[in-house]
Design an enzyme around this catalytic site. Structure first.
Site, PDB file in Angstrom:
ATOM      1  N   GLY A  44       0.845  -1.209  -0.006  1.00 12.91           N
ATOM      2  CA  GLY A  44       0.086   0.080  -0.095  1.00 12.91           C
ATOM      3  C   GLY A  44       0.812   1.288   0.019  1.00 12.91           C
ATOM      4  N   GLU A  69      -5.779  -8.093  -6.067  1.00  9.88           N
ATOM      5  CA  GLU A  69      -5.490  -7.612  -4.815  1.00  9.88           C
ATOM      6  C   GLU A  69      -4.193  -6.782  -4.675  1.00  9.88           C
ATOM      7  OE1 GLU A  69      -6.911  -8.653  -1.858  1.00  9.88           O
ATOM      8  OE2 GLU A  69      -8.660  -9.817  -3.279  1.00  9.88           O
ATOM      9  N   LEU A  70      -4.229  -5.607  -4.282  1.00  9.12           N
ATOM     10  CA  LEU A  70      -3.390  -4.510  -4.070  1.00  9.12           C
ATOM     11  C   LEU A  70      -1.929  -5.089  -3.771  1.00  9.12           C
ATOM     12  CD1 LEU A  70      -2.641  -1.534  -4.385  1.00  9.12           C
ATOM     13  CD2 LEU A  70      -3.397  -1.075  -1.970  1.00  9.12           C
ATOM     14  N   ASP A  71      -1.026  -5.026  -4.358  1.00  6.88           N
ATOM     15  CA  ASP A  71       0.461  -5.272  -4.188  1.00  6.88           C
ATOM     16  C   ASP A  71       0.461  -6.834  -3.673  1.00  6.88           C
ATOM     17  OD1 ASP A  71       1.272  -2.942  -4.664  1.00  6.88           O
ATOM     18  OD2 ASP A  71       0.920  -2.168  -2.985  1.00  6.88           O
ATOM     19  N   GLU A  72      -0.221  -7.816  -4.222  1.00  5.56           N
ATOM     20  CA  GLU A  72      -0.146  -9.291  -4.013  1.00  5.56           C
ATOM     21  C   GLU A  72      -0.166 -10.077  -5.145  1.00  5.56           C
ATOM     22  OE1 GLU A  72      -0.792 -10.699  -0.978  1.00  5.56           O
ATOM     23  OE2 GLU A  72      -1.038  -8.995   0.114  1.00  5.56           O
TER      24      GLU A  72
END
EC number: 3.5.1.10
Length: 287
Positions: A205, A230-233
């Site tokens: 994030g 999925e954020l940064d996943e």
């Protein structure tokens, strides 16, 4: 009548399939019968619980009609393969998306201009206009597409239209400080590379350097990964770190981190261009 170019070409073959005896022999025998010369081969088998086999080959082969169809019928289907075949001289077309930070974009453009990145860059898209002159000096079309929460859907539709018009194969988020919608990401699976200014999965994030400073970490890093919902996943392609101490302020972490970001992103982009990345679930195998 148009004549077929029969001069040898360098090509890349990526395969993944259930692991079983005879895979390498079957592929090699087919390539030998097709007149191909194997220049390089790398392979990997996962643990028995997963039971998967991966291989990357570089070949010297003449372009010939029916080659890929024959490979599908005689090798891929019997061995339950997923595979990708491409000629190295067919350069990929890469779009860059960027906001106001210039370090990653400029590094990519410099390496492209110097010939280090064997790729075409038909356009740069930004939600800020501050980097337009940098692109114009290199003759790269620059598109300024501002965005707000109210205009996000419209702005993403404009981006998609530009990517299609310029026949883009993949894109790089060179510190593009916007979260892409699931609808956008679904159009380009494993074809959007992002650089995150943290050694993921730590400090995902926003404001990771501030969070790293607050936590008193002794290592900072950067991570290049494919973008997912999925954020940064998403699947990680490349990472690197640098040691820091209590003497480093947040500004020091940012300065050190930007240098890491540039190198990590370049290595990830080069791996993608060279067809060295294979995705398994939410992980990658990078040959």
């Amino acid at each position: 009548m148009e004549q077929l170019d029969i001069s040898p070409k360098t090509a890349r073959l990526l395969i993944s399939c259930p692991d079983k005896p005879g895979i390498v022999a079957g592929v090699s025998q087919f390539l030998f019968q097709s007149g191909a010369n194997i220049l390089d081969a790398s392979q990997h088998s996962t643990d028995p619980a997963e039971g998967l086999f991966f291989m990357r080959m570089e070949l010297e082969i003449q372009e010939q009609p029916g080659f890929q169809q024959a490979f599908q019928e005689r090798v891929a289907t019997p061995l339950q393969m997923e595979w990708q075949f491409s000629y190295s001289h067919h350069r990929k077309r890469m779009a860059i998306l960027v906001s106001a930070y210039d370090h990653c974009m400029l590094d990519l453009l410099w390496r492209w201009r110097s010939g280090e990145l064997q790729v075409d860059i038909p356009l740069v898209i930004s939600n800020h206009n501050s980097l337009e002159n940098d692109c114009k000096q290199l003759g790269i079309p620059f598109y300024y597409l501002p965005v707000t929460a109210a205009t996000k859907e419209e702005q993403e539709a404009a981006i998609v239209q530009l990517l299609r018009e310029h026949q883009v194969d993949f894109m790089v988020l060179a510190r593009y400080m916007q979260i892409l919608s699931p609808q956008f990401v679904s159009l380009y699976p494993h074809r959007i590379i992002n650089i995150h200014h943290s050694f993921l999965p730590a400090f995902a994030g926003a404001r990771p350097y501030q969070h790293a400073y607050n936590r008193g970490v002794k290592l900072i890093g950067a991570t290049a990964h494919y973008v997912t919902d999925e954020l940064d996943e998403g699947p990680i392609i490349e990472q690197d770190v640098a040691r820091v101490t209590h003497k480093h302020a947040v500004a020091d972490l940012v300065m050190l981190g930007r240098d890491i970001e540039r190198h990590v992103l370049t290595r990830a982009v080069k791996a993608h261009i060279d067809d060295r990345v294979m995705v398994i679930g939410n992980k990658t195998i990078v040959f």
